[in-house]
Design an enzyme around this catalytic site. Sequence first.
Site, PDB file in Angstrom:
ATOM      1  N   SER A 157      41.368  46.106  39.993  1.00 43.71           N
ATOM      2  CA  SER A 157      40.691  45.771  41.251  1.00 43.71           C
ATOM      3  C   SER A 157      41.117  44.379  41.685  1.00 43.71           C
ATOM      4  CB  SER A 157      39.180  45.784  41.015  1.00 43.71           C
ATOM      5  OG  SER A 157      38.502  45.100  42.049  1.00 43.71           O
ATOM      6  N   TYR A 185      32.496  41.915  35.779  1.00 40.46           N
ATOM      7  CA  TYR A 185      33.360  42.944  36.381  1.00 40.46           C
ATOM      8  C   TYR A 185      34.781  42.403  36.539  1.00 40.46           C
ATOM      9  CZ  TYR A 185      35.164  46.404  39.739  1.00 40.46           C
ATOM     10  OH  TYR A 185      35.921  47.362  40.367  1.00 40.46           O
TER      11      TYR A 185
END
Length: 324
Positions: free
Chosen positions: A161, A187
């Site tokens: 990501s 994350y």
Amino acid sequence: MTAHTRVSIPFTARATATEVLDGVDLTGRRMIVTGGASGIGTETVRALAGAGAEVTVATRNPATADELVAEFAGSGPGTVRAAGLDLADLASVDAFVAAWEGPLHALVANAGVMAIPTRQLTPQGWELQLGTNYLGHFALARGLHDNLRVAGSARVVVVSSGAHLREAFDFDDPQFERQPYDRWAAYGRSKTAEVLLAVGIARRWATDGITANALNPGFITTNLQRHMDDETLRAFGAMDEAGNRIEQPYFKTPAQGAATSVLLAASPLVEGVTGRYFDDNQEADVVAGGPEATGGVAAHAVDPAAADRLWAYASQALASLGRG
Ligand SMILES: NC(=O)c1ccc[n+]([C@@H]2O[C@H](COP(=O)([O-])OP(=O)(O)OC[C@H]3O[C@@H](n4cnc5c(N)ncnc54)[C@H](OP(=O)(O)O)[C@@H]3O)[C@@H](O)[C@H]2O)c1
């Protein structure tokens, strides 16, 4: 990174996964897509099976893939089956690996969780985002190494990501044991770890004919955002003040979000390419990373020394859990 020739790819950010594989015949090729029962994963499965591959959807709840399996049952060209896999639990990863027989031509490490609000731990005691997104995929890839090797020319694709840009991997406190837990930092670090996983595989398994690359799929509205509160959605430009969801022009459909995954898993355009990071169907520029970075791949995520250090850290963790 050492200087290398960039591959030329004739697809823009708007290409769909099916368009990327137009004319590609994957008959006889066996592939796994983790998290294939929803979002980007489902469109990845559809495109790969649509090109003739035999695709296994690895999911916590195989029944959630029933419709996807039925879509290809009997009609072809490829096939889809579902198998149980909980990446957060190494016992489940072990069982999945033990049940896999024969060659594996592509492993798409797509499953992921994002922004878990509080610090939670996996059954083996890892922080949940790192344990699911990174360690589960590390154990899975390592467990399937021989199956990838016997395929002769296999690919590992890691869905990372753009969130990796802001967070280098924290080797001093990877599990948030000493610093306050921050769901976005956790994350981002797990997504940096995933890029480093691709770099680590590229560095170790090239002589086995195995390539590995990582990617950012773009921004796609999926179940992934289920832990995002309204304030965060507004910060992403995905919600107006009245609480209505906004589709920004840069958002992609799941079919567009899956395009870079299938490009790396199956397109002849990237045959032999390894250890790189792609964005919008193109190889990304290496950038400094940090809070202001908006595109490219951060140097901290493609650093070979960091990839080796993380590989050693994860290997040691698995060894301490009896998985040598
Ligand atoms: N959507 C975006 O804008 C975006 C942006 C950048 C990166 N990504 C990345 O793209 C990937 C796919 O995400 P998505 O947007 O398609 O979201 P999604 O629809 O929520 O898909 C994520 C998948 O991961 C699976 N999963 C979660 N925890 C798991 C576990 N412990 N074991 C096995 N599977 C597990 C989920 O399965 P369950 O159904 O069991 O929950 C789900 O199928 C993720 O890695 C994500 O980080 C997405």
